[in-house]
Design a protein around this motif. Structure first.
Motif, short mmCIF file in Angstrom:
data_model
loop_
_atom_site.label_atom_id
_atom_site.label_comp_id
_atom_site.label_asym_id
_atom_site.label_seq_id
_atom_site.Cartn_x
_atom_site.Cartn_y
_atom_site.Cartn_z
N UNK A 135 10.14 78.29 27.80
CA UNK A 135 11.35 79.10 27.70
C UNK A 135 12.61 78.24 27.91
N UNK A 136 12.58 77.37 28.92
CA UNK A 136 13.75 76.51 29.17
C UNK A 136 13.96 75.53 28.03
N UNK A 137 12.87 75.05 27.43
CA UNK A 137 12.98 74.14 26.29
C UNK A 137 13.66 74.85 25.12
N UNK A 138 13.27 76.08 24.85
CA UNK A 138 13.89 76.85 23.76
C UNK A 138 15.34 77.15 24.08
N UNK A 139 15.64 77.44 25.34
CA UNK A 139 17.03 77.70 25.73
C UNK A 139 17.89 76.47 25.54
N UNK A 140 17.32 75.29 25.83
CA UNK A 140 18.06 74.04 25.63
C UNK A 140 18.37 73.84 24.15
N UNK A 162 25.46 72.10 28.26
CA UNK A 162 25.63 71.54 29.59
C UNK A 162 24.32 71.12 30.22
N UNK A 163 23.22 71.31 29.54
CA UNK A 163 21.92 70.93 30.07
C UNK A 163 21.22 72.12 30.71
N UNK A 164 19.92 72.04 30.77
CA UNK A 164 19.08 73.08 31.36
C UNK A 164 18.22 72.42 32.42
N UNK A 177 17.07 68.93 31.17
CA UNK A 177 16.92 68.83 29.72
C UNK A 177 18.30 68.85 29.07
N UNK A 178 18.50 67.95 28.12
CA UNK A 178 19.75 67.92 27.36
C UNK A 178 19.43 67.75 25.88
N UNK A 179 20.02 68.62 25.06
CA UNK A 179 19.74 68.61 23.63
C UNK A 179 20.49 67.46 22.96
N UNK A 180 19.73 66.51 22.43
CA UNK A 180 20.30 65.39 21.68
C UNK A 180 19.69 65.33 20.28
N UNK A 181 19.22 66.48 19.79
CA UNK A 181 18.62 66.48 18.45
C UNK A 181 19.66 66.22 17.37
N UNK A 204 15.19 66.17 22.39
CA UNK A 204 15.66 66.66 23.68
C UNK A 204 15.34 65.59 24.72
N UNK A 205 16.36 65.16 25.45
CA UNK A 205 16.17 64.14 26.48
C UNK A 205 15.84 64.84 27.79
N UNK A 206 14.77 64.41 28.43
CA UNK A 206 14.31 65.02 29.67
C UNK A 206 14.30 63.95 30.77
N UNK A 207 14.96 64.28 31.87
CA UNK A 207 14.97 63.40 33.05
C UNK A 207 14.18 64.10 34.14
#
Length: 474
Positions: free
Chosen positions: A254-259, A265-267, A287-291, A299-302
């Motif tokens: 769900x959070x991935x889809x929201x991102x 601003x990131x999720x 998560x930050x959308x960099x597509x 999506x970049x995930x830290x």
């Protein structure tokens, strides 16, 4: 900026001639090509010096342009003796232009010599090219003006053209040198930044990953395989959801889809990931959308490991809700459980058994507090065994305990439970030092449901327990 000096170049020709070959081969090939050219120029009357001089100069220029010829001139250092290499090439060009009576074209040869040398060693190459070119141009036209060296155009015209072409060639060569130096500086900065980032990521315990729109992993930092005990090649192309704990998988997706849907601003989300040896660890994921970024396209995930924090929180929560001696729920936690059971019960089926030990003070005073603590721990274990899987046991304080039946209780169920509790405490309890102790227990029961308060249920059970205690003394 040390990296700029170590600019990697493959050994090869430093002039824009044909593919790199053995110098003797180049000598033969260029001679074969230059000979008919010299013959044609001679018949047209354009060759003002002997043809063999023209052919020889062309052949030597072609041979020296090859990598082996350049290594012969440069010595042990592949980039050494720059002045000698440039001067030899410019001198051969000077001979060729002198043979054809086109001395005014010598400044253009500086471009042919300078460009590959600037590309090889950097902007500093323009200076020896300009210096050798200036000396040879001045010497040539001094000979032309004095009539020693023939020219295909009037001497004054040749000198004028040489001045113009010299100025243009010098400006172009200096511009080329500035561009090359800037390119090398940018390349050195880029390599330095890449090395810094690589070292930072390589040694970091943090995990960085990129996930494509379809949910598959496209990159994971070196710490990822170490954390998860999975080879990097097994992670790439794998759906990230497979690494997530099944209970957290729906929230992670769900959070991935929201991102992807617009989380500029990131999720953030905290979830459990399967680590090495089947261990599950907690991670805080940003998560930050960099597509839309062509350089990343994912999506970049830290990921930051927060397992210890969760463990500390769980420990604090446990300590806040449990009795430190027996490990049972404390009074506050038991009251909260009872309140929730009363609220959710469909009817008066929530039962409580209140227990007060008989004879505990004599053991505690006679054998000491350590023996009293041992006895309370043993009593707690026996009460838990009596309560079974669905029951909840708590220590109210001192030698008072309560047992909660959260659903399905009735008078008979509570009476049976109270009987099991009394029977469980009949056997003696072995204590340290070879001592043995026995305590009795007085019990009281109460039922409740929606509309009944916790105080009412506990007060009713407590009152019946005291009635039983008084009756046992009669």
């Amino acid at each position: 900026m040390q990296g700029a000096a170590a600019h990697p170049r493959t050994a090869g020709s430093v002039t824009p001639f044909a593919p790199d070959v053995h110098p003797l081969v180049a000598l033969a090939v260029v001679s074969a090509v230059a000979a008919p050219v010299a013959l044609l120029l001679s018949r047209l009357g354009a060759l003002v010096l002997p043809g063999w001089v023209f052919v020889g100069a062309c052949a030597l220029l072609g041979a020296s342009a090859q990598s082996r010829g350049q290594r012969l001139l440069s010595g042990p250092d592949p980039h050494g003796r720059l002045g000698l290499r440039v001067a030899s090439a410019m001198s051969l060009f000077a001979v060729i232009t002198a043979c054809s009576g086109t001395t005014f074209l010598l400044p253009l040869a500086a471009l042919l010599v300078g460009a590959p040398h600037v590309d090889e060693v950097g902007g500093r190459a323009w200076r020896p090219v300009a210096a050798s070119g200036a000396v040879l141009v001045v010497a040539q036209h001094a000979l032309v003006l004095t009539g020693v060296l023939p020219s295909s155009v009037p001497p004054a015209t040749s000198t004028g053209i040489a001045v113009l072409t010299s100025a243009a060639s010098l400006l172009w060569l200096m511009a080329l040198a500035r561009v090359e130096d800037r390119r090398r500086a940018l390349l050195a900065e880029l390599r330095s930044a890449e090395a810094w980032f690589r070292a930072l990521v390589q040694d970091s315990r943090e995990v960085f990953a990129t996930i494509r729109r379809d949910g598959t992993i496209s990159y994971v930092s070196p710490s990822g395989p170490q954390e998860w005990g999975v080879p990097a090649e097994d992670l790439l192309g794998r759906p990230f959801a497979q690494l997530v704990h099944p209970e957290d998988r729906a929230e992670a997706l769900d959070r991935f889809e929201r991102c992807l849907a617009g989380g500029e601003g990131g999720v953030r989300v905290e979830l459990r990931l399967r680590a090495r040896d089947g261990e599950e660890r907690w991670f805080s994921a940003a998560l930050r959308d960099q597509t839309g970024n062509d350089a990343i396209g994912a999506v970049v995930v830290h990921l930051h490991d927060v397992t210890e924090r969760h463990h500390r929180q769980a420990l604090l929560q446990h300590e806040a809700e449990h009795d430190a001696l027996t490990g049972l729920l404390n009074r506050a936690a038991f009251t909260a459980r009872l309140e929730a059971a009363l609220r959710d019960a469909p009817g008066p089926e929530v039962g409580v058994v209140f227990c007060d030990l008989d004879g505990f003070k004599a053991v505690n005073d006679g054998l000491g507090h350590a023996a009293g603590d041992e006895l309370l721990i043993a009593v707690a274990q026996r009460l838990q065994a009596c309560a079974g899987e669905g029951g909840v046991v708590a220590r109210q304080g001192g030698d008072e305990f309560t047992v909660l039946v959260p659903r399905g209780a009735g008078p008979q169920v509570l009476d049976d439970l109270a009987r099991r509790v009394r029977a469980a405490l009949v056997p003696e309890v072995p204590l340290a030092g070879g001592h043995r102790a026995r305590v009795g227990v007085s019990t009281g029961t109460a039922l409740g449901g929606p509309g009944t308060s916790t105080d009412e249920v506990l007060a009713a059970a407590d009152a019946r327990m005291y009635d039983a205690k008084r009756a046992s003394r009669v």
